[in-house]
Scaffold this motif. Structure first.
Motif, PDB file in Angstrom:
ATOM      1  N   SER A  93     -22.791  -2.091 -17.174  1.00 36.28           N
ATOM      2  CA  SER A  93     -21.434  -1.580 -17.009  1.00 36.28           C
ATOM      3  C   SER A  93     -20.635  -2.411 -16.022  1.00 36.28           C
ATOM      4  N   THR A  94     -21.294  -2.957 -15.002  1.00 33.88           N
ATOM      5  CA  THR A  94     -20.568  -3.735 -13.995  1.00 33.88           C
ATOM      6  C   THR A  94     -20.209  -5.130 -14.478  1.00 33.88           C
ATOM      7  N   ILE A  95     -20.775  -5.560 -15.617  1.00 31.78           N
ATOM      8  CA  ILE A  95     -20.394  -6.859 -16.161  1.00 31.78           C
ATOM      9  C   ILE A  95     -18.901  -6.885 -16.470  1.00 31.78           C
ATOM     10  N   ILE A  96     -18.398  -5.785 -17.013  1.00 31.07           N
ATOM     11  CA  ILE A  96     -16.976  -5.755 -17.378  1.00 31.07           C
ATOM     12  C   ILE A  96     -16.168  -4.890 -16.425  1.00 31.07           C
ATOM     13  N   ASP A  97     -16.752  -4.487 -15.318  1.00 33.92           N
ATOM     14  CA  ASP A  97     -16.005  -3.752 -14.298  1.00 33.92           C
ATOM     15  C   ASP A  97     -15.563  -4.713 -13.208  1.00 33.92           C
ATOM     16  N   PRO A  98     -14.298  -4.658 -12.808  1.00 36.35           N
ATOM     17  CA  PRO A  98     -13.813  -5.569 -11.755  1.00 36.35           C
ATOM     18  C   PRO A  98     -14.236  -5.090 -10.374  1.00 36.35           C
ATOM     19  N   ASN A 130     -13.683 -10.892 -14.906  1.00 42.57           N
ATOM     20  CA  ASN A 130     -14.913 -10.278 -15.411  1.00 42.57           C
ATOM     21  C   ASN A 130     -15.705 -11.301 -16.227  1.00 42.57           C
ATOM     22  N   ALA A 131     -17.021 -11.148 -16.220  1.00 38.89           N
ATOM     23  CA  ALA A 131     -17.899 -12.081 -16.952  1.00 38.89           C
ATOM     24  C   ALA A 131     -18.008 -11.656 -18.410  1.00 38.89           C
ATOM     25  N   ILE A 132     -16.858 -11.565 -19.080  1.00 35.57           N
ATOM     26  CA  ILE A 132     -16.846 -11.078 -20.456  1.00 35.57           C
ATOM     27  C   ILE A 132     -17.543 -12.052 -21.389  1.00 35.57           C
ATOM     28  N   ASP A 133     -17.514 -13.339 -21.088  1.00 37.35           N
ATOM     29  CA  ASP A 133     -18.149 -14.335 -21.957  1.00 37.35           C
ATOM     30  C   ASP A 133     -19.648 -14.096 -22.106  1.00 37.35           C
ATOM     31  N   SER A 134     -20.255 -13.498 -21.079  1.00 47.16           N
ATOM     32  CA  SER A 134     -21.709 -13.320 -21.094  1.00 47.16           C
ATOM     33  C   SER A 134     -22.157 -12.222 -22.049  1.00 47.16           C
ATOM     34  N   VAL A 153       2.444  -2.101 -17.327  1.00 41.79           N
ATOM     35  CA  VAL A 153       1.003  -2.292 -17.526  1.00 41.79           C
ATOM     36  C   VAL A 153       0.284  -0.958 -17.373  1.00 41.79           C
ATOM     37  N   SER A 154      -0.926  -0.900 -17.916  1.00 36.87           N
ATOM     38  CA  SER A 154      -1.768   0.286 -17.737  1.00 36.87           C
ATOM     39  C   SER A 154      -2.637   0.178 -16.497  1.00 36.87           C
ATOM     40  N   ALA A 155      -2.967  -1.048 -16.116  1.00 42.39           N
ATOM     41  CA  ALA A 155      -3.829  -1.269 -14.953  1.00 42.39           C
ATOM     42  C   ALA A 155      -3.776  -2.739 -14.570  1.00 42.39           C
ATOM     43  N   ILE A 156      -4.252  -3.019 -13.370  1.00 45.52           N
ATOM     44  CA  ILE A 156      -4.446  -4.403 -12.928  1.00 45.52           C
ATOM     45  C   ILE A 156      -5.849  -4.497 -12.344  1.00 45.52           C
ATOM     46  N   GLU A 157      -6.623  -5.463 -12.811  1.00 49.66           N
ATOM     47  CA  GLU A 157      -7.988  -5.651 -12.337  1.00 49.66           C
ATOM     48  C   GLU A 157      -8.049  -6.872 -11.434  1.00 49.66           C
ATOM     49  N   PHE A 158      -8.828  -6.734 -10.328  1.00 48.91           N
ATOM     50  CA  PHE A 158      -8.866  -7.770  -9.309  1.00 48.91           C
ATOM     51  C   PHE A 158     -10.294  -8.272  -9.085  1.00 48.91           C
ATOM     52  N   LYS A 159     -10.388  -9.560  -8.839  1.00 52.01           N
ATOM     53  CA  LYS A 159     -11.639 -10.160  -8.374  1.00 52.01           C
ATOM     54  C   LYS A 159     -11.429 -10.621  -6.936  1.00 52.01           C
TER      55      LYS A 159
END
Length: 401
Positions: free
Chosen positions: A57-62, A125-129, A224-230
């Motif tokens: 779950s944390t793979i696609i969680d910012p 997010n590491a979506i490619d993986s 926007v619906s949300a903004i995700e941060f790294k």
């Protein structure tokens, strides 16, 4: 040296003349060792399961996500976006549009959520993986990347340009619906990839380009619906949250990874607590053997205790002898059980002795917190059991000999 402690150590190491008492003592010690080892192994197993579950779950969680305080979306100005871009603590951020939709493909319909993402999403997010087939999105196109579960429900392939997927979403507004066509916005797109994270997410989300989602939902340019941060490494999360709050204002709530998976964390922690309490009950039952062993030892040593009493030892000192004996048995048994548990968990990590599937070993994790929990649990319960047994000694018991 402490006199009661010295005698307790001697009693612990020496054998009784009564074989039955020796047998009971061995059973008590083995029960404590196995109880401590079992508790540690189970806690390590749950720690491994927790890490294994959250890993996907944390793979696609910012690291952080800004969501609307009310409603489904919020507006940001160009000044606010510039301020976000200038934050040194933020490595990257991505604008998100999310909404519940209906997917239609080859005569089949399926409810899902679209997640419109911009070009920075794969930097956050590491979506490619987790792309198991096909490729990731290209912006400014009518493409989508579906979850494995969505693909199964719709019998949806990859790069099938002969059959497009239609995404329907209700049009915003009020009033009576007069026709189906006027009630929904629709857009046609081609699925170019499949992702596989976990069963829930696989059957929930499809990814689409940001502009395509904005057009489908009739959002304004800065809506926007949300903004995700790294976050950049070694940055205090609370400081970043306060900075983001100052920029974005009270219209948003800033959530970290734990808060985004609040229900999952609560479920895992509740299960962990339930198993801990069950095995603690098993330990309590095992420690009844310690109480029985100490009581039998008191009866066996009545003559020796009478001698110690006549030589000047107080009843309190004699009680402390057996209190220390039981406590030492519990502590040393707990340490021995912990060592056995560490060895078994280490072997599982190294050699995958227990398998869930032919290719997936049962996950375990050695956490220092679990070591402390086991030692504290066995020590506290051992002290209580020793206290219960040692109070059986009274002046009348000693003087009756």
């Amino acid at each position: 040296m402490n006199f009661p402690l010295y005698i307790a150590q001697r009693y612990l190491r020496s054998k009784s003349s009564n074989n039955a008492i020796n047998f009971i003592t061995i059973i008590a010690a083995v029960g404590v060792i196995l109880g401590a080892a079992s508790l540690f192994i189970v806690l390590s197993g749950f720690s491994g399961l927790k890490d294994f579950t959250l890993k996907f779950s944390t793979i696609i969680d910012p690291d952080l996500k800004a969501v609307p305080a009310t409603g489904k979306s919020f507006m940001l100005s160009d000044k606010q976006f510039k301020a976000l871009h200038d934050l040194d603590a933020i490595a990257s951020y991505s604008k998100i549009i999310e909404e519940r939709v209906i997917l239609a493909y080859d005569g089949k319909n399926f409810p899902a959520f679209i997640k419109g993402v911009d070009e920075n999403y794969n930097q956050v997010n590491a979506i490619d993986s987790v792309i198991i087939q096909g490729s990731w999105l290209n912006q400014n196109t009518n493409q989508m990347v579906a979850g494995w579960g969505v693909s199964n429900h719709l019998s949806l392939g990859v790069l099938d340009y002969g059959k497009s997927v239609t995404i329907y979403v209700p049009k915003p507004g009020t009033g009576q619906i007069t026709s189906t066509k006027s009630a929904f916005n629709a857009i046609h797109c081609v699925n170019i990839g499949l992702f596989d994270v976990n069963e829930t997410l696989n059957e929930t989300y499809v990814y689409t380009p940001f502009e395509m989602s904005r057009e489908l939902l009739s959002y304004k340019p800065n809506q926007v619906s949300a903004i995700e941060f790294k976050m950049n490494p070694n940055i205090d999360e609370d400081i970043i949250k306060s900075q983001l709050k100052a920029i974005l204002g009270d219209t948003v709530i800033i959530k970290n990874r734990v808060q985004l998976n609040d229900a999952l964390y609560k479920m895992l922690n509740t299960e962990n607590l339930a198993v801990y309490l069950i095995f603690t009950l098993v330990l309590i039952i095992a420690l009844f053997n310690v109480i029985g062993s100490i009581v039998m030892m008191i009866l066996d040593k009545k003559k020796t205790l009478s001698t110690l009493y006549k030589l000047g030892a107080s009843v309190r000192d004699i009680r402390r002898i057996f209190f220390y004996q039981g406590s030492l048995m519990a502590v040393f048994g707990g340490i021995a059980g912990l060592i056995i548990g560490l060895v078994i968990v280490g072997l599982q990590q190294a050699f995958s002795l227990v398998m869930i599937t032919p290719s997936l070993p049962y996950p375990v994790a050695i956490n220092f917190s679990n070591v402390i929990i086991v030692l504290l649990t066995i020590s506290i319960l051992g002290i209580i059991a020793s206290k219960i047994a040692s109070v059986r000694i009274s002046k009348s018991l000693i003087e009756t000999i």
